[in-house]
Design a protein around this motif. Structure first.
Motif, short mmCIF file in Angstrom:
data_model
loop_
_atom_site.label_atom_id
_atom_site.label_comp_id
_atom_site.label_asym_id
_atom_site.label_seq_id
_atom_site.Cartn_x
_atom_site.Cartn_y
_atom_site.Cartn_z
N CYS A 9 100.36 10.87 36.34
CA CYS A 9 100.33 9.68 37.20
C CYS A 9 100.07 8.45 36.32
CB CYS A 9 99.24 9.81 38.25
SG CYS A 9 99.01 8.29 39.18
N SER A 11 99.06 5.68 37.17
CA SER A 11 97.95 4.90 37.70
C SER A 11 96.61 5.55 37.41
CB SER A 11 98.13 4.72 39.21
OG SER A 11 97.00 4.12 39.75
N CYS A 12 96.46 6.83 37.77
CA CYS A 12 95.15 7.45 37.61
C CYS A 12 95.16 8.57 36.57
CB CYS A 12 94.62 7.95 38.95
SG CYS A 12 95.65 9.15 39.76
N CYS A 23 102.13 11.09 42.85
CA CYS A 23 100.75 11.46 42.62
C CYS A 23 100.10 11.89 43.93
CB CYS A 23 99.99 10.28 42.01
SG CYS A 23 98.24 10.62 41.78
N SER A 25 97.06 11.92 44.49
CA SER A 25 95.87 11.13 44.72
C SER A 25 96.19 9.71 45.19
CB SER A 25 95.02 11.09 43.45
OG SER A 25 94.06 10.08 43.52
N CYS A 26 97.13 9.04 44.50
CA CYS A 26 97.36 7.64 44.82
C CYS A 26 98.80 7.33 45.19
CB CYS A 26 96.90 6.75 43.67
SG CYS A 26 97.91 6.95 42.19
ZN LIG Z 1 97.51 8.74 40.80
#
Ligand SMILES: [Zn+2]
Length: 171
Positions: A9, A11-12, A23, A25-26
């Motif tokens: 990901c 981003s994270c 992702c 998660s996000c």
């Molecule tokens: Zn993420």
């Protein structure tokens, strides 16, 4: 562990298996962890995750800039990341360049929450896109090109200087 999660990901920095596209998660689109051979993918991902401002990861992805090739797009990506804005690169549609080549223009996307900051960064750097519809070819603005050249050459000169210094030390 990295074998089973080749996608990362942006981003994270969460690792994902190949059959995932976003992702868990996000919701950011996943990128290949090994797509940047210059640096260790793991360190790269972790470095990014540290810099990213969580306020800027919300919302759908919007296009804020275009690079004429992968290196230019990554330069823009790095500038945005310095301000905490995560971004992803996508091949600009309509250019018939094989996927394995680094050539061909890229679009730079950021989450909606980070768009305003991203546009300020690009304006400051004089790299904001001209008024144009999505899908048009990226700008071939001479000023932008000169600016990028300076940035790229500046990095190269530094490397050369360090290399030269090392030669002096060992010789
Ligand atoms: Zn993420």
């Amino acid at each position: 562990m990295t074998e089973s999660t080749p996608l990362t990901c942006p981003s994270c920095a969460l690792g994902h298996p190949l059959d995932e596209r976003f992702c868990s998660s996000c919701g950011m689109p996943l990128t290949y962890a090994g797509s940047e051979p210059v640096e260790s993918p793991r360190d790269e991902a972790h470095g990014r995750a540290r810099k990213i401002d969580p306020r800027f990861v919300e919302g759908e992805l919007v296009r804020v800039a275009g690079g004429r090739h992968q290196a230019e797009a990554e330069l823009i990506q790095g500038m945005l990341l310095e301000e905490g804005v995560p971004s992803i690169l996508r091949r600009s549609p309509g250019f018939d360049v094989p996927d394995f080549l680094a050539a061909g223009p890229r679009d730079v996307f950021v989450p909606l929450a980070g768009m305003e900051v991203a546009q300020e960064v690009l304006l400051d750097a004089n790299m904001a896109p001209q008024e144009r519809a999505p899908g048009d070819p990226p700008p071939s603005d001479a000023q932008q090109a000169a600016r990028l050249l300076v940035a790229i050459l500046g990095g190269g000169a530094l490397t050369a200087l360090v290399t030269w210094g090392l030669i002096q030390l060992t010789g």
